[in-house]
Write a protein that holds these residues in place. Structure first.
Motif, PDB file in Angstrom:
ATOM      1  N   ALA A  32      -8.433  -4.698 -19.224  1.00 54.12           N
ATOM      2  CA  ALA A  32      -9.151  -4.355 -17.742  1.00 54.12           C
ATOM      3  C   ALA A  32      -8.987  -6.069 -17.110  1.00 54.12           C
ATOM      4  N   VAL A  33      -8.436  -6.180 -15.737  1.00 46.01           N
ATOM      5  CA  VAL A  33      -8.357  -7.098 -14.986  1.00 46.01           C
ATOM      6  C   VAL A  33      -9.728  -7.700 -13.860  1.00 46.01           C
ATOM      7  N   THR A  34     -10.337  -7.856 -14.528  1.00 41.05           N
ATOM      8  CA  THR A  34     -11.830  -7.975 -13.637  1.00 41.05           C
ATOM      9  C   THR A  34     -12.131  -9.186 -12.886  1.00 41.05           C
ATOM     10  N   LYS A  35     -11.303  -9.716 -11.948  1.00 40.71           N
ATOM     11  CA  LYS A  35     -11.289 -11.240 -11.433  1.00 40.71           C
ATOM     12  C   LYS A  35     -11.898 -10.523  -9.910  1.00 40.71           C
ATOM     13  N   LEU A  36     -12.551 -11.072  -8.905  1.00 45.69           N
ATOM     14  CA  LEU A  36     -12.991 -10.693  -7.568  1.00 45.69           C
ATOM     15  C   LEU A  36     -13.583  -9.543  -8.020  1.00 45.69           C
ATOM     16  N   GLU A  55     -10.197 -12.244 -16.570  1.00 42.59           N
ATOM     17  CA  GLU A  55     -10.575 -12.803 -16.180  1.00 42.59           C
ATOM     18  C   GLU A  55      -9.091 -14.211 -15.375  1.00 42.59           C
ATOM     19  N   ASN A  56      -8.468 -14.464 -14.265  1.00 37.79           N
ATOM     20  CA  ASN A  56      -8.047 -15.702 -14.743  1.00 37.79           C
ATOM     21  C   ASN A  56      -8.567 -16.886 -14.030  1.00 37.79           C
ATOM     22  N   LYS A  57      -9.049 -17.015 -13.867  1.00 35.84           N
ATOM     23  CA  LYS A  57     -10.367 -18.297 -13.392  1.00 35.84           C
ATOM     24  C   LYS A  57     -11.792 -18.417 -13.743  1.00 35.84           C
ATOM     25  N   LEU A  75      -8.800 -15.191 -20.993  1.00 37.87           N
ATOM     26  CA  LEU A  75      -8.414 -15.502 -19.554  1.00 37.87           C
ATOM     27  C   LEU A  75      -6.960 -15.664 -19.895  1.00 37.87           C
ATOM     28  N   ILE A  76      -6.990 -15.046 -18.730  1.00 39.23           N
ATOM     29  CA  ILE A  76      -5.118 -14.922 -19.066  1.00 39.23           C
ATOM     30  C   ILE A  76      -4.904 -15.873 -17.363  1.00 39.23           C
ATOM     31  N   GLY A  77      -5.548 -16.289 -16.689  1.00 42.98           N
ATOM     32  CA  GLY A  77      -5.259 -17.443 -15.643  1.00 42.98           C
ATOM     33  C   GLY A  77      -4.444 -18.601 -15.758  1.00 42.98           C
ATOM     34  N   LEU A 158       2.897 -14.114 -27.246  1.00 44.70           N
ATOM     35  CA  LEU A 158       3.072 -15.019 -25.410  1.00 44.70           C
ATOM     36  C   LEU A 158       2.667 -13.934 -25.003  1.00 44.70           C
ATOM     37  N   MET A 159       2.993 -14.495 -23.550  1.00 38.68           N
ATOM     38  CA  MET A 159       2.254 -13.541 -22.866  1.00 38.68           C
ATOM     39  C   MET A 159       3.643 -14.209 -21.531  1.00 38.68           C
ATOM     40  N   CYS A 160       3.752 -13.774 -20.460  1.00 36.97           N
ATOM     41  CA  CYS A 160       4.590 -13.106 -19.934  1.00 36.97           C
ATOM     42  C   CYS A 160       4.076 -12.237 -17.973  1.00 36.97           C
ATOM     43  N   ILE A 161       4.293 -12.257 -17.304  1.00 36.64           N
ATOM     44  CA  ILE A 161       4.409 -12.169 -15.578  1.00 36.64           C
ATOM     45  C   ILE A 161       5.638 -11.703 -14.781  1.00 36.64           C
ATOM     46  N   ALA A 162       6.021 -11.035 -15.072  1.00 33.74           N
ATOM     47  CA  ALA A 162       7.554 -10.690 -14.580  1.00 33.74           C
ATOM     48  C   ALA A 162       7.009 -10.462 -12.583  1.00 33.74           C
ATOM     49  N   GLY A 202       3.147  -6.819 -18.469  1.00 29.34           N
ATOM     50  CA  GLY A 202       2.941  -5.481 -17.603  1.00 29.34           C
ATOM     51  C   GLY A 202       1.357  -5.624 -17.088  1.00 29.34           C
ATOM     52  N   MET A 203       1.880  -5.485 -15.457  1.00 27.00           N
ATOM     53  CA  MET A 203      -0.039  -5.304 -14.767  1.00 27.00           C
ATOM     54  C   MET A 203       0.398  -4.059 -14.578  1.00 27.00           C
ATOM     55  N   THR A 204      -0.160  -4.190 -12.708  1.00 32.33           N
ATOM     56  CA  THR A 204      -0.693  -2.464 -12.595  1.00 32.33           C
ATOM     57  C   THR A 204       1.438  -2.011 -12.444  1.00 32.33           C
ATOM     58  N   ASN A 205       2.015  -2.855 -11.409  1.00 30.80           N
ATOM     59  CA  ASN A 205       2.996  -2.323 -11.213  1.00 30.80           C
ATOM     60  C   ASN A 205       4.079  -2.214 -12.047  1.00 30.80           C
ATOM     61  N   VAL A 218      -1.472  -4.964 -22.277  1.00 30.71           N
ATOM     62  CA  VAL A 218      -0.986  -5.412 -21.326  1.00 30.71           C
ATOM     63  C   VAL A 218      -2.639  -5.259 -20.461  1.00 30.71           C
ATOM     64  N   ARG A 219      -2.193  -5.856 -18.924  1.00 31.49           N
ATOM     65  CA  ARG A 219      -3.159  -6.262 -18.402  1.00 31.49           C
ATOM     66  C   ARG A 219      -3.416  -5.848 -17.144  1.00 31.49           C
ATOM     67  N   VAL A 220      -4.439  -5.089 -17.037  1.00 28.09           N
ATOM     68  CA  VAL A 220      -4.276  -3.834 -16.142  1.00 28.09           C
ATOM     69  C   VAL A 220      -5.618  -4.217 -14.833  1.00 28.09           C
ATOM     70  N   GLY A 221      -5.922  -4.151 -13.253  1.00 34.53           N
ATOM     71  CA  GLY A 221      -6.186  -5.023 -12.754  1.00 34.53           C
ATOM     72  C   GLY A 221      -6.262  -3.746 -11.601  1.00 34.53           C
ATOM     73  N   THR A 222      -5.522  -3.918 -10.617  1.00 33.64           N
ATOM     74  CA  THR A 222      -5.976  -2.648  -9.359  1.00 33.64           C
ATOM     75  C   THR A 222      -5.963  -1.334  -9.744  1.00 33.64           C
ATOM     76  N   ALA A 223      -4.618  -0.833 -10.824  1.00 39.35           N
ATOM     77  CA  ALA A 223      -4.855   0.610 -11.583  1.00 39.35           C
ATOM     78  C   ALA A 223      -6.281   1.047 -11.448  1.00 39.35           C
ATOM     79  N   ARG A 227      -7.733  -1.800  -4.665  1.00 42.83           N
ATOM     80  CA  ARG A 227      -7.490  -3.578  -4.760  1.00 42.83           C
ATOM     81  C   ARG A 227      -8.722  -4.457  -4.416  1.00 42.83           C
ATOM     82  N   ARG A 228      -7.549  -5.170  -4.092  1.00 42.19           N
ATOM     83  CA  ARG A 228      -8.806  -6.542  -4.900  1.00 42.19           C
ATOM     84  C   ARG A 228      -9.183  -6.948  -2.963  1.00 42.19           C
ATOM     85  N   ASP A 229     -10.496  -7.623  -3.334  1.00 43.66           N
ATOM     86  CA  ASP A 229     -10.295  -8.252  -1.983  1.00 43.66           C
ATOM     87  C   ASP A 229     -10.926  -9.213  -1.366  1.00 43.66           C
TER      88      ASP A 229
END
Ligand SMILES: *Cc1c(COP(=O)(O)O)cnc(C)c1O
Length: 235
Positions: A32-36, A55-57, A75-77, A158-162, A202-205, A218-223, A227-229
């Motif tokens: 669960a991606v909790t940045k911001l 978290e990405n930071k 740490l994903i970022g 491995l990690m990859c971002i589409a 894999g992310m929300t989209n 999978v790294r899912v935040g928005t779903a 939405r992040r501010d």
């Protein structure tokens, strides 16, 4: 929609995608991606069953670490070498290793803590200039360098971002390339230096497509959190 309802829905989607690709829901780790997002929301997610958070930071990890219930931190970022020291003993997995320079710093700090640091190699199969990650052709070289020189690092996958695609179907080729590299190492040696277990994509989209293409993390935040501010990022 509550965080709990959202997590339940994401888990249902994960289960469906896993079954479609002949795997079990429990084979897929949800990060669960909790940045911001703040500690209270993170604790709500943990109460709803989240076991892994991303978290990405580094600053975000440090800012919230003491207020969040026990959980596995990822740490994903992109990670700067001068920040490794601050999080080395706080995270269970660093997803974003993309240079030997960074690996050397992780090795140094892990040795100081007398620990083995688990990492993923971030691979840029999308060939996007704006993204971090090593090119496919550089993966073998980097893995060799790390396994030969970093006894306090275990490479776990491995990690990859589409790139964002309006139609997530368009992400398939990016995921497929990462899976092909992953399979080569998964079929190879498993020891205390290298033990391929996680293919983080894999992310929300696009997480359902990513799972269908072989992702098991999978790294899912928005779903989950909405939405992040990004305006609050300045503080
Ligand atoms: C923010 C982020 C995610 C989650 O993105 P969502 O679209 O909100 O699910 C996943 N991975 C990385 C590396 C991220 O920075």
């Amino acid at each position: 929609m509550s965080i709990k309802t959202n997590i339940e829905e994401v888990r249902r989607n994960i289960a469906a995608a896993a079954e479609k690709s002949g795997r079990k829901p429990e084979d897929i780790t949800l990060v669960a991606v909790t940045k911001l997002h703040e500690a209270d929301e993170m604790n709500e997610a943990i109460d709803a069953g989240a076991t892994d958070i991303g978290e990405n930071k580094v600053q975000e990890v440090l800012r919230k670490y003491d207020d969040v219930k026990p959980v596995r931190w990822h740490l994903i970022g992109h990670l700067q070498t001068n920040k490794v020291r601050q999080i080395i003993d706080k995270v269970c997995l660093i997803h974003s290793v993309d240079s030997f320079h960074l690996a050397k710093e992780i090795e140094k700090r892990a040795a100081q803590h007398d620990m083995i640091c688990k990492i993923l190699i971030q691979v840029n199969t999308a060939h996007e200039d704006s993204k971090f990650g090593v090119e496919e052709t550089e993966v073998d070289g980097l893995i060799k360098e790390i396994t030969e020189n970093c006894p306090h690092i275990q490479i776990c996958g491995l990690m990859c971002i589409a790139p964002y695609e309006a139609d997530p179907e368009d992400c398939r080729p990016v995921f497929r390339k990462a899976k092909a590299i992953y399979d080569r190492y998964d079929a190879g040696e498993h020891n205390d230096r290298i033990d391929f277990r996680y293919l983080s994509m894999g992310m929300t989209n696009d997480y359902e497509v990513a799972i269908e293409e072989g992702s098991n993390m999978v790294r899912v935040g928005t779903a989950i959190f909405g939405r992040r501010d990004y305006r609050s990022e300045e503080k």
